[in-house]
Design a protein around this motif. Structure first.
Motif, mmCIF file in Angstrom:
data_model
loop_
_atom_site.group_PDB
_atom_site.id
_atom_site.type_symbol
_atom_site.label_atom_id
_atom_site.label_comp_id
_atom_site.label_asym_id
_atom_site.label_seq_id
_atom_site.Cartn_x
_atom_site.Cartn_y
_atom_site.Cartn_z
ATOM 1 N N PHE A 345 -7.314 2.358 0.635
ATOM 2 C CA PHE A 345 -8.247 3.489 1.131
ATOM 3 C C PHE A 345 -7.828 3.427 2.657
ATOM 4 C CE2 PHE A 345 -11.025 5.330 -1.845
ATOM 5 C CZ PHE A 345 -11.676 6.111 -1.076
ATOM 6 N N GLU A 346 -7.872 2.277 3.434
ATOM 7 C CA GLU A 346 -7.557 2.192 4.799
ATOM 8 C C GLU A 346 -6.119 2.604 5.271
ATOM 9 O OE1 GLU A 346 -8.450 -1.848 5.719
ATOM 10 O OE2 GLU A 346 -10.711 -1.469 5.883
ATOM 11 N N GLU A 347 -5.371 2.138 4.028
ATOM 12 C CA GLU A 347 -4.022 2.621 4.239
ATOM 13 C C GLU A 347 -3.501 4.050 4.076
ATOM 14 O OE1 GLU A 347 0.575 1.808 1.800
ATOM 15 O OE2 GLU A 347 -1.218 0.269 1.805
ATOM 16 N N GLY A 348 -4.391 4.729 2.948
ATOM 17 C CA GLY A 348 -4.196 6.175 2.711
ATOM 18 C C GLY A 348 -4.910 6.820 3.924
ATOM 19 N N GLN A 349 -5.881 6.372 4.546
ATOM 20 C CA GLN A 349 -6.445 6.988 5.914
ATOM 21 C C GLN A 349 -5.552 7.306 6.829
ATOM 22 O OE1 GLN A 349 -9.957 4.923 6.350
ATOM 23 N NE2 GLN A 349 -11.311 5.928 4.780
ATOM 24 N N GLU A 350 -4.740 6.255 6.810
ATOM 25 C CA GLU A 350 -3.686 6.093 8.085
ATOM 26 C C GLU A 350 -2.531 7.268 7.701
ATOM 27 O OE1 GLU A 350 -2.270 2.235 8.388
ATOM 28 O OE2 GLU A 350 -4.017 1.301 9.292
#
Length: 358
Positions: A345-350
């Motif tokens: 999720f965090e990677e996608g948000q970046e």
């Protein structure tokens, strides 16, 4: 409540509807006058600060009248779009880039070909369509002026365009030749061949479909073919519009389009293929949005979309990243790895940050 009461209310609604249409027409006319003032002062057609003011005012007025502000915002967003469209139309007419000139659109009977003909006609060009689906008389006229026209637009598949360029290199047209292909790799060598024969060649990629009527927020990629004059000729076609002009080296185009087109199309097609054969009785907003996107992609020509995938040498790498991403999601779920899923999720948000509205 009697039938006469229903009829009376419907009549009042009908009259209000007619008044609304008349008021909207009046508002668009005032917007045209505003557009004329902007042109005289060399101001941009789109004024984001003013649009924000208009929408804020609409929301406040809606609240004062007990109306859902979202209704007012949607209504006024449509009014703004109509106003910008009218101003853009007038700017094209006033610029008259094609006044007294002829443009031949090869593939002019196709959807994007028809869009180009309308776009060029709005700028004063006399347009001709060279397409096997045109009536014989139109094809004859187009062939007769092909080598004398000031502009030749190729709205044909890249492989077909490449063949035309090699053919024309025997006797190049005198006007500027420009393709609107979604992939450029098959065209690079034919473009060079036509240029070496004396042809004037540009290459663009309108990043929108034929149903687009307002170019606001639409990108038009102008590829550098090494012919500055030809490139400037086609760039001037879009300067009076609200489109965003993006300049790219011709050799870089397909690498970028692998992400913007190949990856995006593959994701939409894959989502559709993963849907169950029968519909569920309930829907979610995310599901509806993704299904609508997939449906829009699948309404297009499978031949064209296959060419975008197969003709771009960078497509497979982009689609492979999609496969790897799905494998990572499946792996995190299968292993019940909540921390790993959170990291995805965090990677996608970046990579896909929320963009603020202008």
């Amino acid at each position: 409540m009697s039938q006469s009461d229903f009829d009376s209310l419907r009549e009042r609604i009908r009259l209000l509807d007619l008044e609304l249409v008349a008021r909207v027409a009046g508002r668009v006319e005032l917007a045209r006058q505003m557009g004329e003032l902007k042109r005289l002062q060399n101001l941009p057609t789109v004024d984001y600060a003013q649009e924000t003011t208009v929408l804020s005012r609409a929301r406040s007025a809606a609240q004062e009248h007990g109306l859902d502000p979202r209704v007012a915002e949607d209504l006024f967003a449509g009014l703004i779009a109509a106003s910008v469209s009218a101003q853009e139309e007038d700017s094209l007419r006033v610029a008259a880039v094609g006044a007294g000139k002829t443009a031949v659109v090869v593939g002019g009977a196709g959807r994007m070909g028809r869009w180009m003909r309308r776009f060029l006609a709005a700028q004063g060009y006399t347009t001709r369509s060279l397409d096997t689906f045109d009536v014989p008389e139109e094809v004859t006229l187009a062939r007769e002026c092909l080598h004398s026209a000031e502009l030749i637009v190729c709205s044909t598949p890249p492989v077909a365009t490449a063949g035309l360029y090699l053919e024309w290199s025997q006797k190049p047209p005198s006007g500027v030749v420009v393709d609107i292909a979604s992939i450029k790799t098959p065209l690079i060598e034919p473009i060079r061949a036509l240029q070496e024969a004396g042809g004037r060649v540009a290459s663009i990629h309108p990043m929108f479909g034929p149903s687009t009527f307002l170019l606001r927020n639409a990108d038009v990629v102008i590829c550098d073919t090494g012919d500055a004059e030809a490139v400037l000729t086609v760039e001037r076609l879009f300067q009076p519009t609200t489109a965003r002009i993006v300049r790219l080296p011709l050799a870089d185009h397909d690498r970028i389009m692998a992400d913007l087109l190949s990856l995006a199309h593959a994701a939409a097609i894959a989502f559709a293929l993963a849907l169950p054969e029968s519909e569920h009785p309930v829907r979610s907003t995310t599901f509806q949005a993704l299904r609508s996107l997939s449906a829009a992609v699948l309404r297009e020509s499978p031949d064209v979309y296959y060419e975008i995938q197969a003709g771009n040498p960078d497509s497979l790498e982009a689609v492979e990243r999609l496969r790897v991403a799905l494998d990572r999601i499946v792996g995190a779920v299968r292993e019940r790895d909540s921390a790993g899923f959170r990291r995805l999720f965090e990677e996608g948000q970046e990579r896909a940050p929320v963009s603020p509205n202008p």
